[in-house]
Design a protein around this motif. Sequence first.
Motif, mmCIF file in Angstrom:
data_model
loop_
_atom_site.group_PDB
_atom_site.id
_atom_site.type_symbol
_atom_site.label_atom_id
_atom_site.label_comp_id
_atom_site.label_asym_id
_atom_site.label_seq_id
_atom_site.Cartn_x
_atom_site.Cartn_y
_atom_site.Cartn_z
ATOM 1 N N PRO A 122 2.821 -1.760 118.670
ATOM 2 C CA PRO A 122 2.609 -3.150 119.077
ATOM 3 C C PRO A 122 1.260 -3.422 119.722
ATOM 4 C CG PRO A 122 3.947 -2.039 120.701
ATOM 5 C CD PRO A 122 3.672 -1.024 119.615
ATOM 6 N N ASN A 123 0.717 -2.437 120.440
ATOM 7 C CA ASN A 123 -0.561 -2.649 121.127
ATOM 8 C C ASN A 123 -1.228 -1.309 121.354
ATOM 9 O OD1 ASN A 123 -0.172 -1.600 124.038
ATOM 10 N ND2 ASN A 123 1.622 -2.906 123.746
ATOM 11 N N LEU A 124 -2.536 -1.353 121.589
ATOM 12 C CA LEU A 124 -3.319 -0.144 121.857
ATOM 13 C C LEU A 124 -4.282 -0.433 122.987
ATOM 14 C CD1 LEU A 124 -3.887 2.782 120.945
ATOM 15 C CD2 LEU A 124 -5.651 1.856 119.418
ATOM 16 N N GLY A 138 4.062 0.518 123.599
ATOM 17 C CA GLY A 138 2.618 0.518 123.428
ATOM 18 C C GLY A 138 1.996 1.899 123.567
ATOM 19 N N HIS A 139 0.702 1.966 123.231
ATOM 20 C CA HIS A 139 -0.029 3.230 123.184
ATOM 21 C C HIS A 139 -1.367 3.108 123.910
ATOM 22 C CE1 HIS A 139 2.734 5.136 120.279
ATOM 23 N NE2 HIS A 139 2.985 3.877 119.992
ATOM 24 N N PHE A 140 -2.026 4.235 124.038
ATOM 25 C CA PHE A 140 -3.230 4.337 124.874
ATOM 26 C C PHE A 140 -4.204 5.286 124.183
ATOM 27 C CE2 PHE A 140 -4.662 6.366 129.183
ATOM 28 C CZ PHE A 140 -5.869 5.710 129.127
ATOM 29 N N ALA A 141 -5.447 4.845 124.041
ATOM 30 C CA ALA A 141 -6.493 5.666 123.408
ATOM 31 C C ALA A 141 -7.736 5.622 124.287
ATOM 32 C CB ALA A 141 -6.805 5.146 122.011
ATOM 33 N N THR A 172 -2.290 8.610 122.537
ATOM 34 C CA THR A 172 -1.782 8.496 121.179
ATOM 35 C C THR A 172 -2.074 9.712 120.307
ATOM 36 O OG1 THR A 172 -2.296 6.138 121.412
ATOM 37 C CG2 THR A 172 -1.637 6.897 119.235
ATOM 38 N N VAL A 173 -3.307 10.236 120.362
ATOM 39 C CA VAL A 173 -3.708 11.326 119.472
ATOM 40 C C VAL A 173 -4.402 12.429 120.284
ATOM 41 C CG1 VAL A 173 -4.933 11.938 117.343
ATOM 42 C CG2 VAL A 173 -4.135 9.590 117.662
ATOM 43 N N ASN A 174 -3.898 13.656 120.167
ATOM 44 C CA ASN A 174 -4.600 14.870 120.660
ATOM 45 C C ASN A 174 -4.788 14.965 122.165
ATOM 46 O OD1 ASN A 174 -4.967 15.984 118.077
ATOM 47 N ND2 ASN A 174 -6.882 14.869 117.769
#
Length: 509
Positions: A67-69, A25-28, A358-360
């Motif tokens: 799969p998830n954010l 999974g990821h995190f924003a 996830t980004v930057n």
Amino acid sequence: MSNAVVPAIINVDVEGPVISRHLYGHFAEHLGRCIYGGFYVGEDSDLPNAGGIRLDVVDALRALNIPNLRWPGGCFADEYHWMDGIGPKDQRPSMVNTHWGNVEENNHFGTHEFMALCELLGAEPYISGNVGSGTVKEMSDWVEYLTREGDSPMVRLRKANGRDKPWRVRFWGLGNETWGCGGNMTAQHYADEARRYGTYCRDHGDNKLYRIAAGANTDDYAWTETLMKTLGSLGCAYRPQPFYQALSLHYYTVPGTWQDKGDATVFDTGDYYATMVQAARIDELLTGHSNVMDCYDPGKKVGLVLDEWGTWWNVEPGTNPGFLYQQNTLRDALVAGLHFDVFHRHADRLVMANIAQTVNVLQAMILTDPDCGALVLTPTYHVFEMNKGHQDAASLRVDVPSGVPAREVGPARLETVSVSASRKDGRVLVSMSNLDAAEAVDVELDLRGGTVADVRSRILTAEKLQAHNTPETPGAVAPRPHEQVTATATGLRVHLPAHSFVTVEARLA
């Protein structure tokens, strides 16, 4: 001089616990350029977008089978009031993001935009609710707004904002880091709050919530025990109380001090090994928290969620210190590969993990250039992509009877070879890392209980550990076919160059 040989036994016909896809999974968070300038560029952007959501970012993450954010934080979650982020954008009130750069947040990216992003990604949403500065009613209303059918005040509000049908949102965080930025609470005070919030976050229709209590920081096992006591009695194997279904854990790999974490790209071999020692500690932490949970929940009904992990360096020179923008080298990729091997071994208790971010921001998958708009895939991105075959696969135990090579790093001992394996749909996937900065090694895979065919291997490495990708050199660290895999009488022999990550996939014949 011949390479060291590490024999590894894998019984391909003896399946272990399933490796949940949610471990990838990821995190924003509303932090730096993760949301604005990362995921969201606005509808007026010259970059291809859908409702302001940057489509090349979406395409890159879909290639990982994301799969998830997790959203909207992080620390930001506990000062975020969701009703400020719905309705016409020009009518949404602004706020100050006091945690991250003290910048103004215009709330143009809110609930509907996040849900649209998850739909584009094909990912499940994981929403962190506001326990620190919010109210039980506020979070209860958010659950109702998103997931209830029929008629109710929140359903009517959702429909007025253009969405008739409810969304499916299973994963809900009951606050974030409540021991710190989420309220500076004691463990017992938070446990009582989690009971309260968990009670009023209702299941609507067939949307069954998976409530995740804000768990421990690093090795605070007492915090975990306090939360487990809230769910049941010591040694009790009955069904736990339904206030929450999982506990979270946060752990960052920081080899320096909190005030001076080290540079993302300028480091020596000693710094590298110190980093790997800290990364390897994740096994100790998952074991420790799992042991505490086992005392109260031997049936493993309560999940453990590592919803913040990754490397944390000093920000890149010239960038806002509150934006946590850092480069991403081969070293970071090897940290990720090591983490996943550990995650796979803990698949009986660990149900989700979310890299930050996830980004930057921090150990990101993607970096976007604010000037030219270029998108860069980081070395860490490639580890996720090479490992995606482990998602929802049955773990396979890896035994190394003779032990693995190791280096003494100060008072610590670092094992320099890491291996994990899984099987799914008639195929086996083996992931291997050689963490030694200078010495190559061969891994002799003794594959018992089956034979393999159609063997394919890839490698991620570079001449230097400091190698990283930029808009000018986007492929400096990228996977390529690995030819140094040979068949043996009992399986496969795989050559691992120094500081390399290798995957081998094969069909079980």
